[in-house]
Design a protein around this motif. Structure first.
Motif, mmCIF file in Angstrom:
data_model
loop_
_atom_site.group_PDB
_atom_site.id
_atom_site.type_symbol
_atom_site.label_atom_id
_atom_site.label_comp_id
_atom_site.label_asym_id
_atom_site.label_seq_id
_atom_site.Cartn_x
_atom_site.Cartn_y
_atom_site.Cartn_z
ATOM 1 N N ASN A 161 0.806 -1.222 0.000
ATOM 2 C CA ASN A 161 0.000 0.000 0.000
ATOM 3 C C ASN A 161 0.841 1.275 0.000
ATOM 4 O OD1 ASN A 161 -2.633 1.232 0.114
ATOM 5 N ND2 ASN A 161 -2.195 1.778 2.233
ATOM 6 N N GLY A 162 2.058 1.211 0.513
ATOM 7 C CA GLY A 162 2.861 2.423 0.635
ATOM 8 C C GLY A 162 3.624 2.822 -0.610
ATOM 9 N N GLU A 163 3.579 2.006 -1.656
ATOM 10 C CA GLU A 163 4.406 2.284 -2.834
ATOM 11 C C GLU A 163 3.613 2.706 -4.064
ATOM 12 O OE1 GLU A 163 5.974 0.467 0.166
ATOM 13 O OE2 GLU A 163 5.231 -1.113 -1.146
ATOM 14 N N GLY A 164 2.309 2.947 -3.905
ATOM 15 C CA GLY A 164 1.496 3.367 -5.035
ATOM 16 C C GLY A 164 1.591 4.858 -5.282
ATOM 17 N N GLY A 165 0.808 5.334 -6.235
ATOM 18 C CA GLY A 165 0.775 6.750 -6.538
ATOM 19 C C GLY A 165 -0.051 7.516 -5.524
ATOM 20 N N VAL A 166 -0.112 8.822 -5.713
ATOM 21 C CA VAL A 166 -0.896 9.695 -4.843
ATOM 22 C C VAL A 166 -1.911 10.428 -5.708
ATOM 23 C CG1 VAL A 166 -0.861 11.640 -3.246
ATOM 24 C CG2 VAL A 166 1.018 9.981 -3.244
ATOM 25 N N GLU A 167 -3.182 10.059 -5.545
ATOM 26 C CA GLU A 167 -4.264 10.683 -6.317
ATOM 27 C C GLU A 167 -3.967 10.648 -7.817
ATOM 28 O OE1 GLU A 167 -4.796 14.568 -4.689
ATOM 29 O OE2 GLU A 167 -5.701 13.818 -2.831
ATOM 30 N N GLY A 168 -3.480 9.514 -8.273
ATOM 31 C CA GLY A 168 -3.226 9.331 -9.701
ATOM 32 C C GLY A 168 -1.889 9.838 -10.184
ATOM 33 N N LYS A 169 -1.105 10.475 -9.310
ATOM 34 C CA LYS A 169 0.224 10.946 -9.689
ATOM 35 C C LYS A 169 1.245 9.882 -9.296
ATOM 36 C CE LYS A 169 -0.915 15.843 -9.118
ATOM 37 N NZ LYS A 169 -0.604 17.098 -8.372
ATOM 38 N N THR A 170 1.991 9.388 -10.266
ATOM 39 C CA THR A 170 2.910 8.279 -10.035
ATOM 40 C C THR A 170 4.333 8.654 -10.432
ATOM 41 O OG1 THR A 170 2.446 7.381 -12.238
ATOM 42 C CG2 THR A 170 1.088 6.570 -10.423
ATOM 43 N N ASN A 171 5.295 7.889 -9.932
ATOM 44 C CA ASN A 171 6.692 8.120 -10.325
ATOM 45 C C ASN A 171 7.324 6.893 -10.970
ATOM 46 O OD1 ASN A 171 7.174 6.391 -8.183
ATOM 47 N ND2 ASN A 171 7.967 7.970 -6.821
ATOM 48 N N ASN A 172 6.606 5.759 -11.000
ATOM 49 C CA ASN A 172 7.098 4.520 -11.610
ATOM 50 C C ASN A 172 8.479 4.156 -11.071
ATOM 51 O OD1 ASN A 172 6.864 2.262 -13.188
ATOM 52 N ND2 ASN A 172 7.098 3.298 -15.145
ATOM 53 N N PHE A 217 4.777 -3.655 -11.165
ATOM 54 C CA PHE A 217 3.674 -2.709 -11.362
ATOM 55 C C PHE A 217 3.651 -1.643 -10.278
ATOM 56 C CE2 PHE A 217 2.064 -6.145 -13.979
ATOM 57 C CZ PHE A 217 1.293 -5.500 -14.952
ATOM 58 N N GLN A 218 3.142 -0.457 -10.648
ATOM 59 C CA GLN A 218 2.804 0.569 -9.658
ATOM 60 C C GLN A 218 1.369 1.007 -9.889
ATOM 61 O OE1 GLN A 218 4.611 4.574 -9.735
ATOM 62 N NE2 GLN A 218 4.781 4.453 -7.514
ATOM 63 N N ALA A 219 0.558 0.924 -8.838
ATOM 64 C CA ALA A 219 -0.839 1.344 -8.923
ATOM 65 C C ALA A 219 -0.921 2.865 -8.951
ATOM 66 C CB ALA A 219 -1.620 0.811 -7.728
ATOM 67 N N PRO A 220 -1.905 3.426 -9.661
ATOM 68 C CA PRO A 220 -2.062 4.889 -9.652
ATOM 69 C C PRO A 220 -2.458 5.424 -8.285
ATOM 70 C CG PRO A 220 -3.871 3.824 -10.815
ATOM 71 C CD PRO A 220 -2.852 2.773 -10.557
ATOM 72 N N GLU A 221 -3.018 4.542 -7.443
ATOM 73 C CA GLU A 221 -3.333 4.912 -6.066
ATOM 74 C C GLU A 221 -3.067 3.730 -5.127
ATOM 75 O OE1 GLU A 221 -5.560 2.792 -7.827
ATOM 76 O OE2 GLU A 221 -6.430 4.669 -8.562
ATOM 77 N N ASP A 222 -3.746 2.605 -5.361
ATOM 78 C CA ASP A 222 -3.558 1.406 -4.545
ATOM 79 C C ASP A 222 -4.214 0.230 -5.259
ATOM 80 O OD1 ASP A 222 -6.436 1.403 -3.854
ATOM 81 O OD2 ASP A 222 -5.900 3.122 -2.601
ATOM 82 N N TRP A 223 -4.018 -0.976 -4.703
ATOM 83 C CA TRP A 223 -4.613 -2.181 -5.293
ATOM 84 C C TRP A 223 -5.975 -2.500 -4.700
ATOM 85 C CZ3 TRP A 223 -2.275 -2.471 -9.514
ATOM 86 C CH2 TRP A 223 -0.889 -2.400 -9.628
ATOM 87 N N LYS A 230 4.663 -18.005 -16.249
ATOM 88 C CA LYS A 230 4.392 -16.743 -15.567
ATOM 89 C C LYS A 230 4.160 -17.014 -14.080
ATOM 90 C CE LYS A 230 0.803 -16.479 -18.119
ATOM 91 N NZ LYS A 230 1.087 -17.679 -18.943
ATOM 92 N N PHE A 231 4.803 -16.221 -13.240
ATOM 93 C CA PHE A 231 4.631 -16.339 -11.799
ATOM 94 C C PHE A 231 4.216 -14.988 -11.232
ATOM 95 C CE2 PHE A 231 7.789 -19.464 -13.127
ATOM 96 C CZ PHE A 231 7.235 -20.631 -12.603
ATOM 97 N N VAL A 232 3.496 -15.003 -10.116
ATOM 98 C CA VAL A 232 3.062 -13.756 -9.489
ATOM 99 C C VAL A 232 3.485 -13.750 -8.031
ATOM 100 C CG1 VAL A 232 0.757 -14.655 -8.881
ATOM 101 C CG2 VAL A 232 1.123 -12.183 -9.124
ATOM 102 N N SER A 233 3.918 -12.570 -7.563
ATOM 103 C CA SER A 233 4.365 -12.424 -6.187
ATOM 104 C C SER A 233 3.937 -11.044 -5.693
ATOM 105 C CB SER A 233 5.887 -12.575 -6.101
ATOM 106 O OG SER A 233 6.334 -12.632 -4.772
ATOM 107 N N GLY A 234 3.523 -10.969 -4.442
ATOM 108 C CA GLY A 234 3.063 -9.689 -3.909
ATOM 109 C C GLY A 234 3.134 -9.652 -2.403
ATOM 110 N N LEU A 235 2.933 -8.467 -1.852
ATOM 111 C CA LEU A 235 2.937 -8.311 -0.403
ATOM 112 C C LEU A 235 1.856 -7.322 0.014
ATOM 113 C CD1 LEU A 235 4.500 -5.348 0.313
ATOM 114 C CD2 LEU A 235 6.443 -6.668 -0.501
ATOM 115 N N SER A 236 1.188 -7.623 1.108
ATOM 116 C CA SER A 236 0.156 -6.765 1.681
ATOM 117 C C SER A 236 -0.918 -6.451 0.636
ATOM 118 C CB SER A 236 0.796 -5.500 2.256
ATOM 119 O OG SER A 236 -0.124 -4.779 3.041
ATOM 120 N N ALA A 237 -1.072 -5.170 0.253
ATOM 121 C CA ALA A 237 -2.049 -4.848 -0.778
ATOM 122 C C ALA A 237 -1.727 -5.573 -2.078
ATOM 123 C CB ALA A 237 -2.097 -3.339 -1.017
ATOM 124 N N GLY A 238 -0.442 -5.831 -2.311
ATOM 125 C CA GLY A 238 -0.032 -6.603 -3.477
ATOM 126 C C GLY A 238 -0.368 -8.073 -3.351
ATOM 127 N N GLY A 239 -0.487 -8.562 -2.113
ATOM 128 C CA GLY A 239 -0.978 -9.908 -1.884
ATOM 129 C C GLY A 239 -2.457 -9.995 -2.224
#
Length: 422
Positions: A84-95, A125-131, A155-164
């Motif tokens: 959750n802490g690595e997404g964008g802020v109100e649609g503003k992202t830095n990739n 991936f980076q979400a524009p706000e969150d997952w 293809k494999f998928v891995s995630g944590l917290s909101a990414g989980g």
């Protein structure tokens, strides 16, 4: 990865720094100028992070920000979804933050793992706000594009917290699309957070926490009989029954698939109840047994996220030990990273990728030397660790270099890279 590092002068240990400094020696005045013309947003170099290049950029409703690591060759793709802490802020992202926040993405570029995959592309991936918003369609479109472009066979998928959570959403929306999944502390029923497609009404008052306001016994009660969720202040959503029913639909689809799973959580996680991972494991494994589906399904609830050398890490950070391959499943069968790499069937001929840190370059100013700040993604996030000075062929006595000569300025910046404070 093979790292060719040219160290032209002594190294200075620093912490999270961005600086421009001037020093005076006994004989003359020497300037040190930071090289800020680097590939990432913040003006330093990181041999792992800088191997990722922009693959797609955020376009509302059409695509998402992604960074891609390319091996020398390979036919495997690892897709990673940040917390959750690595997404964008109100649609503003830095990739970028999805690479720097923790070792989720860069772990899969490590030599030992790449060798076992026989060369793997890593799509971060980076979400524009969150997952908590549903971005499955956009994510699937990017993954399909990468698979076609690079001839991907697994293809494999891995995630944590909101990414989980996002991993589970992808697994249920596209059953059998992935060949394996490894994720930790999937963000099911996070206090105060509504999840598109599941619900989440948190109108109850925290001050009136009672047994009725937490999860029911079948999800809530730890083996020692303590009031686990009351102690951790984890709240039950007001729409719990509807929420659980919709989540069960996700789990049904996952259970019916042939995708091997490994789920990790920490017992005393005070962000997401570990009982949700226990529940998901029990539900999926039971359903698979009834369906005579022998697809491997693993989980583990670890006692502590900290190591002997750490004491203050959040109990939510179960992904650290997961990514360090320090978690064995509850049946004592296999470790996390060993699990996901063991699923590889690639016949590709592996070639190790060589990387090098760029030189800071020669300054246009007289008696001025440029330096690079070199960062590394630690278990708890990216940090600048070293300053490497480019002497541009000139000599400077090591005795003329002293940490006291450098003025250090630190900045706090949000996920957009726009708002900052000194």
């Amino acid at each position: 990865m093979k790292l060719k590092q040219t160290l032209l002068a002594g190294s200075l240990s620093l912490a999270m720094v961005l600086s421009l400094s001037t020093v005076a020696s006994a004989s003359n005045k020497v300037n040190f100028e930071q090289n800020t013309a680097t590939d990432n947003t913040y003006g330093y170099v990181d041999s792992e992070v800088d191997q990722f290049k922009t693959y797609t950029t955020y376009v509302k409703g059409k695509s998402l920000d992604t960074k891609l690591y390319k091996p020398v060759s390979g036919d495997t793709l690892v897709v990673v979804f940040h917390g959750n802490g690595e997404g964008g802020v109100e649609g503003k992202t830095n990739n970028y933050t999805q690479l720097a926040g923790n070792r989720l993405a860069v772990t899969y570029t490590e030599k030992e793992i790449q060798e076992k995959f026989k060369g793997a592309y890593v799509l971060s991936f980076q979400a524009p706000e969150d997952w908590y918003h549903d971005h499955t369609a956009e994510a699937k479109q990017v993954i399909d594009q990468a698979c076609k472009e690079f001839g991907i066979k697994q293809k494999f998928v891995s995630g944590l917290s909101a990414g989980g959570l996002m991993s589970e959403r992808m697994l249920s929306t596209y059953p059998d699309f992935f060949d394996g999944a490894l994720f930790s502390c999937a963000a099911i029923a996070k206090n105060g957070t509504s999840v598109e497609g599941l619900g989440g009404d948190y109108t109850l008052d925290y001050s009136s926490m009672t047994d009725e306001n937490t999860l029911p016994d079948d999800l809530d009660k730890p083996e020692d009989g303590s009031k686990h969720n009351q102690t951790l202040k984890l709240q039950r959503p007001a729409d719990f029954n509807a929420y659980l029913s919709k989540y069960n639909t996700w789990l049904d689809k996952i259970a019916q698939s042939k995708t091997p799973l490994f789920m990790v959580h920490a017992q005393n996680d005070n962000t997401i109840a570990s009982s949700w991972t226990k529940y998901a494991y029990k539900y999926i494994s039971t359903q698979r047994q009834q369906l005579e589906n022998n697809t491997p399904t693993y989980y583990q609830i670890i006692d502590d996220t900290n190591y002997d050398t750490t004491t203050s890490w959040s109990q939510h950070w179960s992904w650290i030990k997961m990514l360090n391959n320090d978690v064995t499943d509850s049946t004592n069968t296999i470790k996390t990273i060993d699990f996901i790499t063991s699923l590889s069937t690639s016949k590709n001929t592996y070639q190790e990728k060589e990387t090098s840190l760029p030189l800071a370059g020669k300054s246009d100013q007289e008696n001025t030397f440029k330096f690079n700040l070199v960062a590394k993604v630690k278990d708890d996030g990216e940090k600048v660790t070293t300053a490497i000075i480019d002497l541009a062929g000139k000599k400077l006595k090591d005795t003329n270099l002293d940490a006291k000569m450098f003025k250090v300025t630190a900045y706090a910046t949000d996920a957009t890279g726009i708002a900052s404070s000194q």
